[in-house]
Design an enzyme around this catalytic site. Structure first.
Site, PDB file in Angstrom:
ATOM      1  N   GLU A  31       0.739  -1.147  -0.175  1.00  0.00           N
ATOM      2  CA  GLU A  31       0.183   0.037  -0.011  1.00  0.00           C
ATOM      3  C   GLU A  31       1.041   1.114   0.095  1.00  0.00           C
ATOM      4  O   GLU A  31       1.763   1.512   0.804  1.00  0.00           O
ATOM      5  CB  GLU A  31      -0.699   0.011   1.312  1.00  0.00           C
ATOM      6  CG  GLU A  31      -2.308   0.535   1.120  1.00  0.00           C
ATOM      7  CD  GLU A  31      -2.914  -0.390   0.206  1.00  0.00           C
ATOM      8  OE1 GLU A  31      -3.043  -0.214  -1.003  1.00  0.00           O
ATOM      9  OE2 GLU A  31      -3.732  -1.638   0.687  1.00  0.00           O
ATOM     10  N   HIS A  32       0.558   2.114  -0.944  1.00  0.00           N
ATOM     11  CA  HIS A  32       1.399   3.481  -0.980  1.00  0.00           C
ATOM     12  C   HIS A  32       2.816   3.233  -1.316  1.00  0.00           C
ATOM     13  O   HIS A  32       3.730   3.934  -1.015  1.00  0.00           O
ATOM     14  CB  HIS A  32       1.165   4.376   0.422  1.00  0.00           C
ATOM     15  CG  HIS A  32      -0.232   5.102   0.433  1.00  0.00           C
ATOM     16  ND1 HIS A  32      -0.639   5.852  -0.311  1.00  0.00           N
ATOM     17  CD2 HIS A  32      -1.279   4.425   1.197  1.00  0.00           C
ATOM     18  CE1 HIS A  32      -1.958   5.889   0.045  1.00  0.00           C
ATOM     19  NE2 HIS A  32      -2.240   5.109   0.932  1.00  0.00           N
ATOM     20  N   ASP A  34       3.300   2.002  -4.764  1.00  0.00           N
ATOM     21  CA  ASP A  34       3.221   2.143  -6.462  1.00  0.00           C
ATOM     22  C   ASP A  34       3.914   3.529  -7.033  1.00  0.00           C
ATOM     23  O   ASP A  34       4.654   3.662  -7.644  1.00  0.00           O
ATOM     24  CB  ASP A  34       2.058   1.898  -7.090  1.00  0.00           C
ATOM     25  CG  ASP A  34       0.825   2.890  -6.455  1.00  0.00           C
ATOM     26  OD1 ASP A  34       0.959   3.527  -5.577  1.00  0.00           O
ATOM     27  OD2 ASP A  34      -0.148   2.423  -7.265  1.00  0.00           O
ATOM     28  N   GLY A 119     -12.412   2.058  -1.688  1.00  0.00           N
ATOM     29  CA  GLY A 119     -11.210   1.302  -1.694  1.00  0.00           C
ATOM     30  C   GLY A 119     -10.752   0.133  -2.566  1.00  0.00           C
ATOM     31  O   GLY A 119     -10.149  -0.520  -2.676  1.00  0.00           O
ATOM     32  N   SER A 121     -11.353   0.554  -6.171  1.00  0.00           N
ATOM     33  CA  SER A 121     -10.936   1.052  -7.245  1.00  0.00           C
ATOM     34  C   SER A 121     -12.142   1.200  -8.567  1.00  0.00           C
ATOM     35  O   SER A 121     -11.992   0.972  -9.574  1.00  0.00           O
ATOM     36  CB  SER A 121      -9.836   0.389  -7.948  1.00  0.00           C
ATOM     37  OG  SER A 121      -8.632   0.538  -7.128  1.00  0.00           O
ATOM     38  N   SER A 122     -13.087   2.033  -7.875  1.00  0.00           N
ATOM     39  CA  SER A 122     -14.253   2.121  -8.923  1.00  0.00           C
ATOM     40  C   SER A 122     -13.845   3.064  -9.928  1.00  0.00           C
ATOM     41  O   SER A 122     -14.171   2.666 -11.207  1.00  0.00           O
ATOM     42  CB  SER A 122     -15.441   2.531  -8.038  1.00  0.00           C
ATOM     43  OG  SER A 122     -15.213   3.663  -7.406  1.00  0.00           O
ATOM     44  N   SER A 123     -12.909   3.715  -9.530  1.00  0.00           N
ATOM     45  CA  SER A 123     -12.620   4.880 -10.886  1.00  0.00           C
ATOM     46  C   SER A 123     -11.668   4.361 -11.903  1.00  0.00           C
ATOM     47  O   SER A 123     -11.803   4.677 -13.092  1.00  0.00           O
ATOM     48  CB  SER A 123     -12.175   6.346 -10.220  1.00  0.00           C
ATOM     49  OG  SER A 123     -10.899   6.066  -9.437  1.00  0.00           O
ATOM     50  N   ASP A 167      -3.862   0.278  -9.484  1.00  0.00           N
ATOM     51  CA  ASP A 167      -5.527   0.030  -9.769  1.00  0.00           C
ATOM     52  C   ASP A 167      -5.658  -0.154 -11.280  1.00  0.00           C
ATOM     53  O   ASP A 167      -6.328  -1.216 -11.476  1.00  0.00           O
ATOM     54  CB  ASP A 167      -6.238   1.098  -9.106  1.00  0.00           C
ATOM     55  CG  ASP A 167      -5.751   1.616  -7.884  1.00  0.00           C
ATOM     56  OD1 ASP A 167      -5.361   0.853  -7.116  1.00  0.00           O
ATOM     57  OD2 ASP A 167      -6.362   2.683  -7.474  1.00  0.00           O
ATOM     58  N   TYR A 216      -4.130  12.137   0.254  1.00  0.00           N
ATOM     59  CA  TYR A 216      -2.963  11.196  -0.383  1.00  0.00           C
ATOM     60  C   TYR A 216      -2.064  11.963  -1.025  1.00  0.00           C
ATOM     61  O   TYR A 216      -0.682  11.687  -0.654  1.00  0.00           O
ATOM     62  CB  TYR A 216      -3.664  10.801  -1.600  1.00  0.00           C
ATOM     63  CG  TYR A 216      -3.114   9.736  -2.488  1.00  0.00           C
ATOM     64  CD1 TYR A 216      -3.541   8.404  -2.379  1.00  0.00           C
ATOM     65  CD2 TYR A 216      -2.310  10.318  -3.630  1.00  0.00           C
ATOM     66  CE1 TYR A 216      -2.736   7.257  -3.118  1.00  0.00           C
ATOM     67  CE2 TYR A 216      -1.508   9.319  -4.397  1.00  0.00           C
ATOM     68  CZ  TYR A 216      -1.908   7.990  -4.072  1.00  0.00           C
ATOM     69  OH  TYR A 216      -1.247   6.972  -5.055  1.00  0.00           O
TER      70      TYR A 216
END
Ligand code: GLA
Length: 374
Positions: A31-32, A34, A119, A121-123, A167, A216
């Site tokens: 997590e965090h 990439d 969380g 990743s729908s976008s 994502d 973020y």
């Protein structure tokens, strides 16, 4: 596969409906990491966004079964809506135009079974589904990771968040039964088999998060202040044993952010080993440490996420941690498939008692194949 081909009916040529599906993802660990070219281990899941469209014309016209509003844009994405999900559509079209796509439009409907802003990743799923439709409309082909990077740039263009590529890459590269080990520096990936007798239980805390309003970008700025101490090396190239020496002399906040990223990259490597050995106890420890590091060093968990992780472990989850960017959203727990429904019920019941103002929701997910035309 294509659902209906052009069929002459009574002398007319019926428009052809094409169907593209892009899954959401659960990040197992990494997590965090990439956005500093580190290591991640996400899995695409059996929930996502489906686009059903007729290709052609000069505009993009989309409605959504779940989200409010409709979008009508020039096919080259040259007009950006002021707010809402249409920004992602416009940004993808604009990035594809930059990549040389001819401005051919499409018209149709989006359907999602992915909870929004939790969380998963729908976008990214929206970006990938729209991109696949627009690429088909103009007969453009891009390699999966080229497309993932294009969609990442679209995310940045749409909402200004300097997110990494995880994502979009997970949505495109997913494989049923597996997580994707991705090295964001070399962009090489390999598949890691998941325990077949375990399910991924995602529990949404009911705390809505939106990366646009989250911290973020603040976290990436804090982290950037620590990077010069690495003298050109990436956090993923630093051994945990070197950390104390490297952090000495740094301000406490950047030092903590960097400690999270260095130790998290190490946990991704260790998680791959634990999965390949079927070492569930090690997996449990690594997820615990990962969550603690996100809570104490990277400071992106919430009290609700901390509670959910503890409740999941108490209820029998093999491993549990927050997943995604944090600041709200969901946890992921690995749970024996035979008990996952009862573990979910126990967690939700206890969560309702400890955080009465929040509405939790549980989803049992399975790893799935990446985005494609169906
Ligand atoms: C969001 C971003 C990803 C990644 C995660 C945190 O999901 O879009 O690129 O940074 O947060 O791991």
């Amino acid at each position: 596969m294509t659902s209906s081909r052009r069929r002459p009916r009574g002398g007319y040529v019926m428009p052809e409906t094409r169907r593209f599906h892009a899954p959401g993802r659960v990040n197992l660990i990494g997590e965090h990491t990439d956005h500093t070219q580190g290591l991640v281990l996400p899995a695409a899941i059996d929930r996502g966004i489906t686009l059903e469209v007729e290709l052609g014309g000069t505009t993009i016209e989309l409605t959504s079964r779940q989200a409010k509003g409709e979008v009508r844009l020039p096919a080259d994405g040259s007009v950006m809506p002021a707010a809402g999900w249409g920004r992602f559509v416009a940004a993808v079209a604009a990035e594809l135009a930059r990549a040389g796509r001819a401005p051919v439009g499409m018209r149709g409907m989006l359907t999602s079974d992915l909870p929004h802003e939790s969380g998963l990743s729908s976008s990214a799923a929206l970006e990938v589904a729209v991109a696949l439709g627009l690429m088909a409309a103009a007969d453009l082909a891009l390699a999966p990771l080229e497309l993932a990077d294009l969609c990442r740039r679209a995310e940045h263009r749409a909402v200004g968040v300097p997110s990494g590529i995880m994502d979009q890459a997970a949505s495109l590269l997913g494989r049923a039964g597996h997580a994707v080990f991705l090295d964001c520096a070399t962009m090489t990936h390999r598949y890691v088999a998941l325990p077949a007798d375990h399910a991924m239980l995602v529990v949404d805390s009911g705390v809505r998060r939106s990366l646009e309003s989250s911290a973020y970008a603040d976290r990436t700025r804090d982290l950037a202040a620590a990077l010069p101490a690495l003298e050109g090396r990436r956090p993923a190239e630093i051994a945990v044993e070197e950390l104390d020496g490297l952090l000495r002399g740094l301000d406490p906040l950047p030092a903590r952010r960097l400690r999270h990223v260095v130790t998290e990259n190490a946990r991704v490597r260790a998680t791959e080993v634990a999965l390949s050995r079927g070492d569930l106890a090690a997996l449990g420890r690594l997820f615990d440490e990962g969550h603690q590091s996100l809570r104490d060093d990277y400071a992106v968990t919430t009290p609700e996420l901390d509670t959910l992780v503890s409740l999941a472990r108490e209820a029998g989850a093999v491993a549990a941690r927050m997943t995604g960017a944090g600041f709200g959203g969901a946890i992921v727990a690995l749970v024996d498939a035979g008990t996952v429904e009862s573990v979910a019920a126990i967690v939700l019941e206890r969560y309702a008692r400890t955080h009465a103002r929040r509405t939790g929701a549980a989803l049992v997910c399975h790893s799935a194949d990446g985005a494609d035309e169906r």
